[in-house]
Design a protein around this motif. Sequence first.
Motif, PDB file in Angstrom:
ATOM      1  N   SER A 228       0.827  -1.202   0.000  1.00 26.04           N
ATOM      2  CA  SER A 228       0.000   0.000   0.000  1.00 26.04           C
ATOM      3  C   SER A 228       0.860   1.251   0.000  1.00 26.04           C
ATOM      4  O   SER A 228       1.626   1.502   0.948  1.00 26.04           O
ATOM      5  CB  SER A 228      -0.912   0.010   1.234  1.00 26.04           C
ATOM      6  N   ALA A 229       0.739   2.048  -1.055  1.00 26.59           N
ATOM      7  CA  ALA A 229       1.478   3.310  -1.114  1.00 26.59           C
ATOM      8  C   ALA A 229       1.032   4.247   0.000  1.00 26.59           C
ATOM      9  O   ALA A 229       1.851   4.988   0.565  1.00 26.59           O
ATOM     10  CB  ALA A 229       1.265   3.966  -2.480  1.00 26.59           C
ATOM     11  N   ALA A 230      -0.258   4.222   0.355  1.00 26.22           N
ATOM     12  CA  ALA A 230      -0.756   5.076   1.433  1.00 26.22           C
ATOM     13  C   ALA A 230      -0.130   4.683   2.763  1.00 26.22           C
ATOM     14  O   ALA A 230       0.292   5.538   3.549  1.00 26.22           O
ATOM     15  CB  ALA A 230      -2.281   4.983   1.514  1.00 26.22           C
ATOM     16  N   ALA A 231      -0.062   3.381   3.021  1.00 29.37           N
ATOM     17  CA  ALA A 231       0.540   2.919   4.273  1.00 29.37           C
ATOM     18  C   ALA A 231       2.023   3.268   4.320  1.00 29.37           C
ATOM     19  O   ALA A 231       2.547   3.659   5.377  1.00 29.37           O
ATOM     20  CB  ALA A 231       0.331   1.410   4.420  1.00 29.37           C
ATOM     21  N   ILE A 232       2.702   3.153   3.185  1.00 26.96           N
ATOM     22  CA  ILE A 232       4.130   3.499   3.131  1.00 26.96           C
ATOM     23  C   ILE A 232       4.327   4.981   3.429  1.00 26.96           C
ATOM     24  O   ILE A 232       5.231   5.374   4.185  1.00 26.96           O
ATOM     25  CB  ILE A 232       4.713   3.143   1.757  1.00 26.96           C
ATOM     26  N   THR A 482     -12.434   8.357  -7.830  1.00 24.49           N
ATOM     27  CA  THR A 482     -11.039   7.948  -7.977  1.00 24.49           C
ATOM     28  C   THR A 482     -10.313   8.234  -6.667  1.00 24.49           C
ATOM     29  O   THR A 482     -10.877   8.813  -5.729  1.00 24.49           O
ATOM     30  CB  THR A 482     -10.336   8.716  -9.104  1.00 24.49           C
ATOM     31  N   ALA A 483      -9.043   7.854  -6.617  1.00 25.08           N
ATOM     32  CA  ALA A 483      -8.234   8.162  -5.434  1.00 25.08           C
ATOM     33  C   ALA A 483      -8.162   9.667  -5.193  1.00 25.08           C
ATOM     34  O   ALA A 483      -8.038  10.122  -4.050  1.00 25.08           O
ATOM     35  CB  ALA A 483      -6.824   7.602  -5.607  1.00 25.08           C
ATOM     36  N   LEU A 484      -8.284  10.433  -6.259  1.00 26.74           N
ATOM     37  CA  LEU A 484      -8.212  11.885  -6.155  1.00 26.74           C
ATOM     38  C   LEU A 484      -9.450  12.485  -5.506  1.00 26.74           C
ATOM     39  O   LEU A 484      -9.393  13.566  -4.918  1.00 26.74           O
ATOM     40  CB  LEU A 484      -8.013  12.477  -7.559  1.00 26.74           C
ATOM     41  N   THR A 485     -10.588  11.787  -5.595  1.00 28.85           N
ATOM     42  CA  THR A 485     -11.848  12.338  -5.094  1.00 28.85           C
ATOM     43  C   THR A 485     -12.403  11.585  -3.892  1.00 28.85           C
ATOM     44  O   THR A 485     -13.506  11.878  -3.450  1.00 28.85           O
ATOM     45  CB  THR A 485     -12.899  12.343  -6.222  1.00 28.85           C
ATOM     46  N   VAL A 506       0.130   7.806  -6.957  1.00 31.96           N
ATOM     47  CA  VAL A 506      -0.835   6.713  -7.120  1.00 31.96           C
ATOM     48  C   VAL A 506      -1.814   6.979  -8.254  1.00 31.96           C
ATOM     49  O   VAL A 506      -2.647   6.128  -8.568  1.00 31.96           O
ATOM     50  CB  VAL A 506      -1.608   6.438  -5.815  1.00 31.96           C
ATOM     51  N   GLY A 507      -1.731   8.167  -8.864  1.00 28.40           N
ATOM     52  CA  GLY A 507      -2.641   8.515  -9.950  1.00 28.40           C
ATOM     53  C   GLY A 507      -1.904   8.871 -11.224  1.00 28.40           C
ATOM     54  O   GLY A 507      -1.759   8.058 -12.126  1.00 28.40           O
ATOM     55  N   TYR A 508      -1.418  10.093 -11.282  1.00 27.34           N
ATOM     56  CA  TYR A 508      -0.772  10.586 -12.492  1.00 27.34           C
ATOM     57  C   TYR A 508       0.407   9.719 -12.920  1.00 27.34           C
ATOM     58  O   TYR A 508       0.605   9.460 -14.108  1.00 27.34           O
ATOM     59  CB  TYR A 508      -0.323  12.028 -12.249  1.00 27.34           C
ATOM     60  N   LEU A 509       1.200   9.239 -11.956  1.00 29.72           N
ATOM     61  CA  LEU A 509       2.382   8.445 -12.292  1.00 29.72           C
ATOM     62  C   LEU A 509       2.012   7.114 -12.955  1.00 29.72           C
ATOM     63  O   LEU A 509       2.440   6.850 -14.083  1.00 29.72           O
ATOM     64  CB  LEU A 509       3.243   8.225 -11.050  1.00 29.72           C
ATOM     65  N   PRO A 510       1.228   6.236 -12.310  1.00 24.10           N
ATOM     66  CA  PRO A 510       0.935   4.952 -12.964  1.00 24.10           C
ATOM     67  C   PRO A 510      -0.031   5.064 -14.128  1.00 24.10           C
ATOM     68  O   PRO A 510       0.075   4.293 -15.093  1.00 24.10           O
ATOM     69  CB  PRO A 510       0.341   4.101 -11.832  1.00 24.10           C
TER      70      PRO A 510
END
Length: 654
Positions: A228-232, A482-485, A506-510
């Motif tokens: 999890s990127a959020a947990a990291i 989305t993760a953004l909203t 987690v959004g724009y990059l992948p």
Amino acid sequence: MCGVCGLWQPGGGDAAALRARIASMTATLAHRGPDGTGTWVDAAAGIAFGHRRLAVLDLSPHGHQPMVSADGRYLLTFNGEIYNHRSLRAALPSDTSWRGHSDTEVLLAALAHWGVPRALERLNGMFAFALWDRRDRTLVLARDRLGEKPLYYGWAGRHFLFGSELKALRAHPDWSGDVDRDVLALFLRLGHVPAPYSIHRGIRQLGPGTFATITDPSRDPALTCYWSAAAIAERGQHEAFDGDRHEAIKTLEELLRDAVALRMQADVPIGAFLSGGIDSSTIVALMQAQSRQAVRTYSIGFAEAGYDEAPRARAVAHHLGTDHTEHYVTPEEALAVIPRLPDLWDEPFADPSQIPTHLVATLARRDVTVCLSGDGGDELFGGYTRYLWAARTWKAIGWVPLSARHALASGIQRVSPHVWNGVLRPVARWLPGPLAIHHPGDRLHKASEVLIADTPVALYRRFLSHWKHPEALVHGATEPITALTDPRRWPNLGDFRALMMYLDSVGYLPDNILVKVDRATQGIGLEARVPLLDHRVYEFAWRLPLAWKLTGTIGKRPLRAIVERHVPKELIERPKMGFGVPIDHWLRGPLRDWAEALLDERRLRDEGYLQPEPIRRAWHEHLSGTRNWSYQLWDLLMFQAWLAAAPNRGPRDA
């Protein structure tokens, strides 16, 4: 690096029919793997796997896929690279039976020995794979932590399908492929389709850091997040690096040096993309420091002012002593790529830098099979100017009552951009950066839209949004979450700038950057590797204080400190440039007839997806020079071009 696909037909099926279907699906991915093809069928179970191979490690038949485990229980089709395959091989039981030295064989043995969750935790790599357990009749799909490799899945009739690209799924005879109007609205906002969505209704992308378990192909997969990127990000706030800034830079350089070294392993020629910026220069410098011969580097240039990175790249290459190749692209060469974009990207994708990215990949592919890339530095270390602008803008306007900001925005927008141009042009050179350019009235109108943001994240979303109200353009659309909203997915990071960096990672990059790199390179059988996205680097970056990454107007401070040990500061110190092409001018010139045909009012009405009136208005304003709608129009044109080119996309959904 390869292409994978497969199908599961409930109840089993005829072996010959399954072979024909999987062969047809696999053939669509030939560009991803030009060095070999393979299929595997279990007729009793109704399972069929396909694979197209780009041979990078173990060029012998021992690396052939789909690959069966030594005990015959597991079947694997795998796209990507496991960079730590040598250490994994050493950690597996000494009596493991090995046939060759491919990372595929190590991955398969690791999955068989440790099981899927524990094996995934041990992997350092980029990957998307499917694993079939013949004994338990279970299918597992998995994707790497940061989403470097794609994997789509869904149903065609009763058949469960998966593949590296949508074209593999479209090759199935039961494919329907209706356009998802809600996702289309999301695409018009962002310029790309974010995971877990796809442009087709009922077809999904597997998210980064996730594996899916399917025991019944008629039911939705069970999704498990193994990283999890959020947990990291949150953990990094609580487990900050215990040392000073110099020690942090030293540790980061050691991590990056190892990440680069792992990604230099190949049995084929290897090179690097070099723009002359901080990220790519850092990667190339660390490559050259560990290479006994000159590293092959590649860059392209454009004659148009403001788009030419070649001189900077040339200077860095000369200083580092690389074997450098550059090519100045003519407008004709760049324009010739455009008709291929719908097939290369396979679903609507509207970042114009897709064109030069594909061109530099094509240049590199003449000599090498693998190229290292510098992507990821902006998201991890605060390189995007929007981190500065959004934070400063909110500080400037956040204290003003929202009602007053609405009134000011309304007042600005009541005056036409043409009138504002006349007012502002005489003083444009004294205006803040975004306004001190051509068409200041257009920029003022666009800038006024941020005034009505009610939260910092809403402001950031407006910075990212191409069309601010895409639902108004798409018939019958409701923009999905989305993760953004969705604030429930956001880590508690304390600082708005850190949250923007997380959301980009987690959004724009992948969903944009890595999709662009994957399709641009794989479209011509080139493998791209991204050392900055080694998960150890990502995790370490979140342990660093934000002030060590981003201070004042300067971002990416740790990377700057590293690269300046290898390259003189004056060679890389420059304003940030986008890797772009002059789409705004091309739409008024050589692309005008092409765009006019795709945006024809009757055509739009007949297709039934888009509202013609606002589109035609934006098109005419752009042609007149009153407004610059190049990004917004490119979104529309990429959808329209894809719609015209996509085979078997299904009937128009009314």
